[in-house]
Scaffold this motif. Structure first.
Motif, PDB file in Angstrom:
ATOM      1  N   ALA A   1       0.839  -1.186   0.000  1.00 60.89           N
ATOM      2  CA  ALA A   1       0.000   0.000   0.000  1.00 60.89           C
ATOM      3  C   ALA A   1       0.886   1.251   0.000  1.00 60.89           C
ATOM      4  N   THR A   2       0.427   2.318   0.629  1.00 60.74           N
ATOM      5  CA  THR A   2       1.219   3.551   0.622  1.00 60.74           C
ATOM      6  C   THR A   2       1.134   4.270   1.960  1.00 60.74           C
ATOM      7  N   GLY A   3       2.195   4.979   2.271  1.00 64.19           N
ATOM      8  CA  GLY A   3       2.217   5.863   3.433  1.00 64.19           C
ATOM      9  C   GLY A   3       1.958   7.302   3.032  1.00 64.19           C
ATOM     10  N   CYS A   4       1.635   7.519   1.752  1.00 72.21           N
ATOM     11  CA  CYS A   4       1.363   8.878   1.261  1.00 72.21           C
ATOM     12  C   CYS A   4      -0.076   9.265   1.536  1.00 72.21           C
ATOM     13  N   ILE A   5      -0.512   9.002   2.759  1.00 75.22           N
ATOM     14  CA  ILE A   5      -1.859   9.362   3.196  1.00 75.22           C
ATOM     15  C   ILE A   5      -1.779  10.295   4.405  1.00 75.22           C
ATOM     16  N   PHE A   6      -0.578  10.822   4.639  1.00 74.64           N
ATOM     17  CA  PHE A   6      -0.354  11.737   5.757  1.00 74.64           C
ATOM     18  C   PHE A   6       0.386  12.985   5.284  1.00 74.64           C
ATOM     19  N   LYS A   7       0.251  14.043   6.066  1.00 83.63           N
ATOM     20  CA  LYS A   7       1.041  15.253   5.873  1.00 83.63           C
ATOM     21  C   LYS A   7       1.417  15.780   7.252  1.00 83.63           C
ATOM     22  N   TYR A   8       2.552  16.452   7.325  1.00 87.43           N
ATOM     23  CA  TYR A   8       2.957  17.046   8.596  1.00 87.43           C
ATOM     24  C   TYR A   8       1.828  17.917   9.137  1.00 87.43           C
ATOM     25  N   ASP A   9       1.604  17.842  10.471  1.00 85.54           N
ATOM     26  CA  ASP A   9       0.572  18.668  11.095  1.00 85.54           C
ATOM     27  C   ASP A   9       1.054  19.121  12.469  1.00 85.54           C
ATOM     28  N   GLU A  10       0.161  19.706  13.242  1.00 87.22           N
ATOM     29  CA  GLU A  10       0.550  20.258  14.545  1.00 87.22           C
ATOM     30  C   GLU A  10       1.030  19.182  15.504  1.00 87.22           C
ATOM     31  N   ALA A  11       0.443  18.009  15.410  1.00 87.79           N
ATOM     32  CA  ALA A  11       0.848  16.915  16.294  1.00 87.79           C
ATOM     33  C   ALA A  11       2.098  16.197  15.792  1.00 87.79           C
ATOM     34  N   HIS A  12       2.422  16.387  14.513  1.00 90.90           N
ATOM     35  CA  HIS A  12       3.588  15.754  13.891  1.00 90.90           C
ATOM     36  C   HIS A  12       4.325  16.815  13.068  1.00 90.90           C
ATOM     37  N   PRO A  13       4.946  17.779  13.742  1.00 91.03           N
ATOM     38  CA  PRO A  13       5.577  18.892  13.007  1.00 91.03           C
ATOM     39  C   PRO A  13       6.804  18.450  12.224  1.00 91.03           C
ATOM     40  N   LEU A  14       7.025  19.104  11.116  1.00 91.13           N
ATOM     41  CA  LEU A  14       8.209  18.840  10.310  1.00 91.13           C
ATOM     42  C   LEU A  14       9.459  19.071  11.151  1.00 91.13           C
ATOM     43  N   GLY A  15      10.382  18.120  11.135  1.00 90.65           N
ATOM     44  CA  GLY A  15      11.632  18.243  11.868  1.00 90.65           C
ATOM     45  C   GLY A  15      11.561  17.869  13.330  1.00 90.65           C
ATOM     46  N   SER A  16      10.393  17.431  13.791  1.00 91.00           N
ATOM     47  CA  SER A  16      10.227  17.115  15.216  1.00 91.00           C
ATOM     48  C   SER A  16      10.685  15.712  15.573  1.00 91.00           C
ATOM     49  N   GLY A  17      10.748  14.834  14.590  1.00 96.74           N
ATOM     50  CA  GLY A  17      11.062  13.442  14.876  1.00 96.74           C
ATOM     51  C   GLY A  17       9.868  12.652  15.369  1.00 96.74           C
ATOM     52  N   ILE A  18       8.706  13.289  15.410  1.00 93.70           N
ATOM     53  CA  ILE A  18       7.472  12.601  15.817  1.00 93.70           C
ATOM     54  C   ILE A  18       6.785  12.080  14.563  1.00 93.70           C
ATOM     55  N   GLY A  19       6.805  10.784  14.385  1.00 93.89           N
ATOM     56  CA  GLY A  19       6.242  10.195  13.187  1.00 93.89           C
ATOM     57  C   GLY A  19       4.825   9.698  13.389  1.00 93.89           C
ATOM     58  N   PHE A  20       4.094   9.564  12.298  1.00 95.58           N
ATOM     59  CA  PHE A  20       2.765   8.975  12.342  1.00 95.58           C
ATOM     60  C   PHE A  20       2.894   7.480  12.635  1.00 95.58           C
ATOM     61  N   THR A  21       2.034   6.981  13.502  1.00100.37           N
ATOM     62  CA  THR A  21       2.055   5.560  13.838  1.00100.37           C
ATOM     63  C   THR A  21       0.989   4.815  13.041  1.00100.37           C
ATOM     64  N   GLU A  22       0.973   3.507  13.197  1.00101.30           N
ATOM     65  CA  GLU A  22      -0.007   2.675  12.506  1.00101.30           C
ATOM     66  C   GLU A  22      -1.427   2.942  13.003  1.00101.30           C
ATOM     67  N   GLU A  23      -1.559   3.522  14.178  1.00104.80           N
ATOM     68  CA  GLU A  23      -2.883   3.817  14.728  1.00104.80           C
ATOM     69  C   GLU A  23      -3.441   5.140  14.212  1.00104.80           C
TER      70      GLU A  23
END
Length: 351
Positions: free
Chosen positions: A144-166
């Motif tokens: 499938a693809t992980g291109c279903i997300f974009k950086y947001d307030e909870a996952h800011p660019l450069g923060s190292g906080i990635g989107f999880t499977e949940e």
């Protein structure tokens, strides 16, 4: 958890050729954490959807041949349910690899003008394979693809906080990503499916599907850190995961992020020292493309935790460096290097 007979979810019980194994799983709504690992069984025969003409399917065909596993390249078009059903009953595979899908040529902008065709394959076709394999107790790996997300307030660019499977998809800027975003919640409900979120896949050559190939041909590129998938490392990992019987959603990228500029700097180092590039902003990029692009970081904690022993997965920058070294060797053997690159990759000297 509630113990349920899986047959109660099958519209046409006559499709079953043998009693379906009972599984224990949570009721709706589905989520990546409420589908248990399926019972691992020997990989005796694998059918590949997208194996005849597809990029990833073709690479998986080669890997399975090298592993001396019986492989069948599916002939049925996945949108034709009756044909898929007939072929599955003839082949009787233990595992299926779902690598068929529409990404568009030369890129996902094609999907904006071909929405019915995109739905027919990416939604209806994928569900056909997942559903028919589920009724036959066949483990399915969906690329499938992980291109279903974009950086947001909870996952800011450069923060190292990635989107999880949940995390639930938050990007629908392109119709391609919309179809993939529709699919994941439904695929999670099938206890036989392993859904791999591939992102910006990279191979050891300059095939047109390769992310490196795509951005090397652009006059200007954005410079945003992203999670990416180095196929040389990740495709063998997917095979090991399928053999282990893993199911549910996995962020299927090398750990960490890498920017477009860092990728092209390695390209200059290993492939073409005369190459040069320019950057532009996301806003400027939007003026020359039909649909926005996804940029994100995916958390690979679950992937690395569940990865079978003996599988080597490098951090993305290390993996990219190794990839470019292999690419340099391959292009040299092809006669492209050191100084015979196709014109489409050659940059005019700076004024």
């Amino acid at each position: 958890p509630v113990s349920l007979d899986a047959q109660s979810f099958i519209p046409d019980r006559s499709l079953l050729k043998k009693p379906y194994r009972r599984r224990t799983f949570y009721s709706f709504p589905c989520s990546p954490t409420n589908i248990i690992m399926s019972e691992a069984k020997p990989m005796t025969c694998v059918i590949i959807y997208g194996g005849k003409t597809g990029w990833i399917g073709g690479l998986m065909h080669k890997l399975l041949n090298e592993a001396n596993v019986k492989v069948v390249l599916a002939s049925a078009r996945i949108e034709n349910r009756a044909d898929v059903e007939k072929e599955l009953d003839e082949v009787k595979p233990s595992h299926a690899l779902m690598a068929a899908g529409i990404t568009g040529r030369p890129n996902i902008d094609w999907c904006e003008d071909h929405k019915p065709e995109t739905i027919r394959t990416n939604v209806i076709g994928t569900l056909n394979v997942a559903d028919l394999c589920n009724t036959r107790d066949i483990h399915v790996t969906v690329y499938a693809t992980g291109c279903i997300f974009k950086y947001d307030e909870a996952h800011p660019l450069g923060s190292g906080i990635g989107f999880t499977e949940e995390d639930v998809a938050n990007f629908d800027g392109s119709f391609y990503s919309q179809t993939k975003g529709y699919m994941e919640p439904m695929l999670k409900c099938y206890p036989n499916c392993m859904i791999l979120r591939v992102r910006m896949p990279v191979s050891d050559d300059l095939i047109h599907r390769n992310f490196v190939t795509k951005i090397a041909k652009y006059d200007r590129i954005v410079n945003i850190p992203n999670s990416m998938t180095i196929l040389h490392e990740m495709l063998p990992a997917s095979l090991a995961m399928a053999k282990k019987g893993l199911t549910g959603v996995y962020n299927f990228t090398n750990p960490g992020v890498i920017s477009h500029n860092e990728v092209m700097d390695m390209y200059i180092k290993y492939i073409d020292p005369t190459y040069h590039y320019e950057n532009f902003t996301v806003e400027e990029q939007a003026q020359v493309i039909k649909a926005p692009r996804s940029n994100n970081e995916l958390d690979t904690t679950k992937l690395m935790r569940d990865m079978p022993e003996g599988v080597e997965i490098n951090e993305i920058k290390v993996a990219y460096d190794k990839c470019f070294q292999r690419m340099q060797k391959n292009l040299t053997e092809m006669g492209w290097l050191p100084d015979n690159m196709p014109a489409e990759f050659v940059r005019k000297p700076k004024a």
